[in-house]
Design a protein around this motif. Structure first.
Motif, PDB file in Angstrom:
ATOM      1  N   ALA A  26       0.825  -1.215   0.000  1.00  0.00           N
ATOM      2  CA  ALA A  26       0.000   0.000   0.000  1.00  0.00           C
ATOM      3  C   ALA A  26       0.856   1.261   0.000  1.00  0.00           C
ATOM      4  N   GLU A  27       2.082   1.154   0.501  1.00  0.00           N
ATOM      5  CA  GLU A  27       3.009   2.280   0.519  1.00  0.00           C
ATOM      6  C   GLU A  27       3.950   2.252  -0.680  1.00  0.00           C
ATOM      7  N   GLY A  28       3.696   1.352  -1.619  1.00  0.00           N
ATOM      8  CA  GLY A  28       4.528   1.253  -2.802  1.00  0.00           C
ATOM      9  C   GLY A  28       5.827   0.494  -2.594  1.00  0.00           C
ATOM     10  N   VAL A  29       5.951  -0.208  -1.474  1.00  0.00           N
ATOM     11  CA  VAL A  29       7.183  -0.931  -1.130  1.00  0.00           C
ATOM     12  C   VAL A  29       7.049  -2.403  -1.514  1.00  0.00           C
ATOM     13  N   LEU A  30       8.057  -2.924  -2.210  1.00  0.00           N
ATOM     14  CA  LEU A  30       8.165  -4.355  -2.474  1.00  0.00           C
ATOM     15  C   LEU A  30       9.320  -4.909  -1.645  1.00  0.00           C
ATOM     16  N   HIS A  31       9.132  -6.064  -1.048  1.00  0.00           N
ATOM     17  CA  HIS A  31      10.204  -6.662  -0.247  1.00  0.00           C
ATOM     18  C   HIS A  31      11.285  -7.252  -1.148  1.00  0.00           C
ATOM     19  N   ARG A  32      10.905  -8.038  -2.128  1.00  0.00           N
ATOM     20  CA  ARG A  32      11.762  -8.639  -3.158  1.00  0.00           C
ATOM     21  C   ARG A  32      12.676  -9.756  -2.644  1.00  0.00           C
ATOM     22  N   ASP A  33      12.583 -10.108  -1.360  1.00  0.00           N
ATOM     23  CA  ASP A  33      13.382 -11.238  -0.865  1.00  0.00           C
ATOM     24  C   ASP A  33      12.650 -11.951   0.263  1.00  0.00           C
ATOM     25  N   VAL A  34      11.360 -12.220   0.034  1.00  0.00           N
ATOM     26  CA  VAL A  34      10.563 -12.944   1.027  1.00  0.00           C
ATOM     27  C   VAL A  34      11.033 -14.389   1.064  1.00  0.00           C
ATOM     28  N   LEU A  93       8.157  -9.527   9.179  1.00  0.00           N
ATOM     29  CA  LEU A  93       9.017  -9.432   8.003  1.00  0.00           C
ATOM     30  C   LEU A  93      10.220  -8.546   8.328  1.00  0.00           C
ATOM     31  N   VAL A  94      11.423  -9.052   8.058  1.00  0.00           N
ATOM     32  CA  VAL A  94      12.637  -8.285   8.309  1.00  0.00           C
ATOM     33  C   VAL A  94      13.461  -8.212   7.026  1.00  0.00           C
ATOM     34  N   ASP A  95      14.499  -7.393   7.072  1.00  0.00           N
ATOM     35  CA  ASP A  95      15.472  -7.232   5.996  1.00  0.00           C
ATOM     36  C   ASP A  95      14.854  -6.768   4.679  1.00  0.00           C
ATOM     37  N   PHE A  96      14.652  -5.463   4.601  1.00  0.00           N
ATOM     38  CA  PHE A  96      14.180  -4.844   3.372  1.00  0.00           C
ATOM     39  C   PHE A  96      15.347  -4.243   2.591  1.00  0.00           C
ATOM     40  N   GLY A  97      16.544  -4.768   2.810  1.00  0.00           N
ATOM     41  CA  GLY A  97      17.743  -4.187   2.222  1.00  0.00           C
ATOM     42  C   GLY A  97      17.780  -4.202   0.710  1.00  0.00           C
ATOM     43  N   VAL A  98      17.105  -5.158   0.071  1.00  0.00           N
ATOM     44  CA  VAL A  98      17.055  -5.168  -1.397  1.00  0.00           C
ATOM     45  C   VAL A  98      15.646  -4.845  -1.888  1.00  0.00           C
ATOM     46  N   GLY A  99      14.839  -4.273  -0.994  1.00  0.00           N
ATOM     47  CA  GLY A  99      13.482  -3.911  -1.371  1.00  0.00           C
ATOM     48  C   GLY A  99      13.469  -2.751  -2.345  1.00  0.00           C
ATOM     49  N   SER A 100      12.279  -2.394  -2.769  1.00  0.00           N
ATOM     50  CA  SER A 100      12.150  -1.336  -3.770  1.00  0.00           C
ATOM     51  C   SER A 100      10.949  -0.459  -3.447  1.00  0.00           C
ATOM     52  N   LEU A 123      18.036  -9.178 -13.684  1.00  0.00           N
ATOM     53  CA  LEU A 123      17.172  -9.326 -12.514  1.00  0.00           C
ATOM     54  C   LEU A 123      17.762  -8.569 -11.336  1.00  0.00           C
ATOM     55  N   PRO A 124      16.921  -7.984 -10.499  1.00  0.00           N
ATOM     56  CA  PRO A 124      17.435  -7.345  -9.282  1.00  0.00           C
ATOM     57  C   PRO A 124      17.918  -8.414  -8.303  1.00  0.00           C
ATOM     58  N   PRO A 125      18.647  -8.024  -7.259  1.00  0.00           N
ATOM     59  CA  PRO A 125      19.104  -9.026  -6.277  1.00  0.00           C
ATOM     60  C   PRO A 125      17.935  -9.808  -5.691  1.00  0.00           C
ATOM     61  N   GLY A 126      18.179 -11.070  -5.411  1.00  0.00           N
ATOM     62  CA  GLY A 126      17.149 -11.935  -4.850  1.00  0.00           C
ATOM     63  C   GLY A 126      17.695 -13.329  -4.635  1.00  0.00           C
TER      64      GLY A 126
END
Length: 622
Positions: free
Chosen positions: A131-139, A155-162, A174-177
């Motif tokens: 809803a805030e436009g944030v993707l985790h990208r490493d669930v 949920l922790v570690d949003f270091g490679v989120g977007s 591909l982005p990091p994952g």
């Protein structure tokens, strides 16, 4: 505790941005995570190397400041450390008192109702982020903590989120994952755009939902829907073939959960749930219709352990002490999901943008009871204590103690003579101390001064208590040196101690065709083309053309400086993917660990090594 050194070059009691460091939680390629406090508030304090991470550290701050949800780790503060010439970026986050999801599942063997409640909370956390436009990208399992007090996930570690407007982290397709959690559409894009200049896949909320489906599948069945895709045929399998339904793998999975999980793993993003909020609604409906069968554990063969037999009557003397000690040291047995090896309770690796999460893949399925890691430690403890007591007995004999038969009562059980137990069992913080720091712990408390006094012959025989004191001091020193490996000669900076590879490293290397013992090269791309001055601490380096499975990859790890330079690399990044590795610096043709300094460069001079150094794939850091 203040002044004791922790791995990560930060002492207990150190103040970082107003937070007082209390202990180490985990570490990895580019930093470490500490338990810290400020006033009554407890936080997880992530320290990341500015040089290694560049702008990535600020990325996680930008994301966490946007989010406020009970199922997402909360932001407290951030800044640079130290005040002069800062080398570290610190990020203070909520300290989640709990276990990584893979460990929690291994130990709790949840029921379908618990697994659904867990997935529901994660769906709500993702919905708040999206809803805030944030993707985790490493669930993945190791990026989910489960609170001990409530059983709710975070949920922790949003270091490679977007988020909208966030800069790209890599120039790869591909982005990091993590490969095993890549969506079919991401893999298909990489396949169709291989070699296309400027091609870059843009993840969506559907990628996070697919990754959550992989996690949910593992919770329900104990295995991943697909192995990590490495070969073209494996990639194609993930792109085009459906996984085996969860209920077919585990009949205890209720039909509604089978349907939800299978929908999350659909090949087309539009066939999945339209949003994380819609997933939450489906899980709420499934819970509302649940019956008593949803309260059975998901693993049917998780049985109660047999009762331990009553211990035999205590024996006399040293034999009895050892027998009782072995019984005392044996951990209580408890049930566990068969096939799920319990991972270490740690925050995990700390790599680029990933300093506060674990990276372990779901634990392997092993036979019940296959892991008995306490036995070597117990044996070592008993051997060390035996050496200490034997030395104490010999010194007592030499100093004129009573005959052997009269000495027998002095070999008492721990109930009557706790000193031996105290000497053999180091304090809980000892595991965090280097050998040179731990050695002074073996001193007798009465020896206030470290300065050696001249020997003066006593005018009368010393009281019998002094003989016992010398024996006790000898026992303490021998046991402490055995348990803590303290040096016996002049203090010399030691080589780093033995330690295991990161969780999942051996499997990740095997999947990429890396063989144990395989050699290669690594490049320090700074300074002189031939030589480079290095320093103790975190570093990122570039792999050469070999080993082939790591060609042109970036390695993150730590350098240790002594007579030689030791490098242990625990994370690799290649083609936009990060994975754990177990690789160390190696000098070809040399049986010693590490690499030598250049000729004529010896301590205490700043260490200089060749810009191109050897590399070796290892099974363990010895």
């Amino acid at each position: 505790m203040k002044g004791q050194r922790l791995r990560g070059d930060v002492a207990i009691g150190t103040q970082v941005g107003g937070f007082v460091v209390e202990g180490l939680l985990g570490m990895g390629g580019c930093g470490a995570v500490f338990r810290a406090r400020r006033g009554t508030a407890r936080v997880a304090l992530k320290l990341q190397s500015i040089a290694a991470l560049g702008g990535r550290a600020q990325r996680e701050v930008d994301i966490l400041r946007r989010l406020d949800h009970p199922n997402v780790v909360r932001f407290h503060a951030c800044g640079l450390w130290r005040d002069t010439a800062p080398e570290w970026f610190y990020l203070a986050m909520e300290l989640v008192e709990g276990r990584p999801l893979n460990q929690w599942v291994d130990e709790e063997n949840p029921s379908p109702r618990q697994a659904t409640a867990l997935a529901l909370a994660l769906a709500r956390g993702l919905a708040a982020a999206h809803a805030e436009g944030v993707l985790h990208r490493d669930v993945k399992e190791s990026n989910i903590m489960v609170r001990d007090a409530t059983g709710t996930p975070v949920l922790v570690d949003f270091g490679v989120g977007s988020y909208p407007g966030a800069p790209r982290l890599t120039r790869e397709v591909l982005p990091p994952g993590t490969p095993q959690y890549r969506s079919p559409e991401a893999l298909a894009f990489r396949k169709s755009h291989a070699g296309v200049d400027g091609a870059h896949y843009a993840p969506t909320a559907a990628d996070d939902l697919y990754a959550l489906g992989v996690v949910f599948y593992w919770v329900l069945t104990g295995r991943a829907p697909f192995p990590a895709p490495r070969t073209p045929s494996e990639v194609e399998h993930v792109i085009s073939q459906p996984p085996e339904p969860p209920r077919a793998v585990n009949p205890r999975v209720p039909g509604p959960l089978d349907a939800v999980c299978s929908r999350l793993l659909e090949k087309q993003p539009t066939a999945r749930f339209p949003s994380a909020a819609a997933l939450a609604e489906a899980l709420e409906a499934a819970l509302a219709a649940a019956d008593d069968a949803w309260d059975r554990p998901l693993c049917a063969s998780w049985e109660e352990p047999p009762e331990l037999p009553a211990p035999p009557p205590p024996r006399d003397g040293l034999e009895g002490w050892l027998h009782q000690g072995e019984s005392a040291m044996a951990p209580p047995r408890r049930g566990r999901r068969p096939g799920r090896a319990r991972p270490p309770a740690e925050v995990g690796r700390v790599g680029p943008g990933d300093a506060g999460s674990g990276s372990a893949a779901p634990s392997k399925r092993l036979a019940p009871g296959a892991s008995r890691s306490w036995r070597p430690a117990a044996l070592a403890l008993m051997v060390g204590t035996l050496v200490a007591l034997t030395l104490a007995w010999a010194l007592t004999r030499r100093d004129g103690a009573t005959p052997a038969r009269a000495e027998r009562p002095e070999m008492a059980s721990p109930r009557t003579s706790p000193e031996a137990v105290q000497a053999a069992a180091p304090p809980s913080s000892a595991a965090l101390l280097p050998a040179t720091a731990a050695a002074p712990m073996a001193r007798d408390p009465k020896e206030a001064s470290p300065v050696k006094k001249p020997d003066i012959a006593p005018s009368s025989p010393p009281p019998s208590r002094s003989v016992g004191a010398r024996a006790r001091r000898a026992a303490v020193a021998a046991a402490a040196c055995t348990a803590l490996a303290c040096p016996a000669g002049p203090e010399v900076r030691p080589a780093p101690p033995s330690e295991p590879c990161p969780e999942g490293a051996l499997q990740a290397m095997e999947a990429r065709g890396l063989r144990i013992g395989e050699l290669g090269s690594v490049h320090f791309d700074r300074g002189d083309p031939t030589n480079i001055t290095v320093s103790e601490g975190w570093v990122r380096v570039r792999v050469g053309a070999t080993p082939y499975g790591l060609a042109n990859a970036t390695l993150s790890g730590r350098l240790s400086v002594s007579e030689r330079i030791y490098g242990r690399f625990t994370e690799a990044e290649k083609d936009g993917e990060r994975f754990p590795v177990c690789v160390e610096l190696n000098y070809p043709g040399d049986d010693l660990r590490g690499v030598p300094r250049v000729g004529g460069n010896h301590p205490p001079a700043e260490p200089i090594i060749r810009t191109v150094a050897g590399l070796k794939v290892v099974r363990r850091f010895e």
